[in-house]
Design a protein around this motif. Structure first.
Motif: not given
Length: 129
Positions: A13-19, A72-78
């Motif tokens: 829903r908003r800009p994000f960072y992903l490892k 897990l990095d994706l789930e954390a970003a979500l």
């Protein structure tokens, strides 16, 4: 060797960072592809993950880039996306405004990154007497 591929679309829903990606990614829908390999020799079907990739806009702005990520990095970003307030309270959808009012009253919502319907949870913290 049997491999199955699972494709899904996720929404931010908003800009994000992903490892694994060295820049801020814009809000929007993203395709995620996970390849899993069948574990042979068992009396039931079981798979283990071989790879997970997400397709993101290329830094140049034209085209897309495929980036290998950890689930897990994706789930954390979500989870961060679901919990963090959007920029500009005047742009909040009505249900998010009412959620903020519930939090102020001591009732909060439990959010799940896979879109499972939130559940109201009453929380009350009493000061020691």
């Amino acid at each position: 060797m049997t491999i199955r591929t699972i494709r899904r679309t996720i929404a931010f829903r908003r800009p994000f960072y992903l490892k694994g990606v060295d820049r801020l990614l814009p809000r929007g829908d993203y395709s995620v592809v996970t390849d899993e390999e069948l574990i042979e020799g068992l009396s039931f079907s079981a798979y283990h993950r071989v790879s997970t990739v997400i397709f993101v806009p290329a830094p140049s702005g034209s085209g897309i880039e495929m980036v290998t990520i950890e689930p897990l990095d994706l789930e954390a970003a979500l989870e961060r996306d679901a919990v963090s307030p959007p920029h500009g309270a005047d742009q909040l959808p009505q249900d998010e405004i009412s959620d903020q009012a519930r939090v102020a009253r001591g009732t909060t919502r439990v959010l799940h990154p896979q879109g499972i319907q939130p559940t109201a949870v009453n929380m009350r913290i009493d000061a020691p007497s």
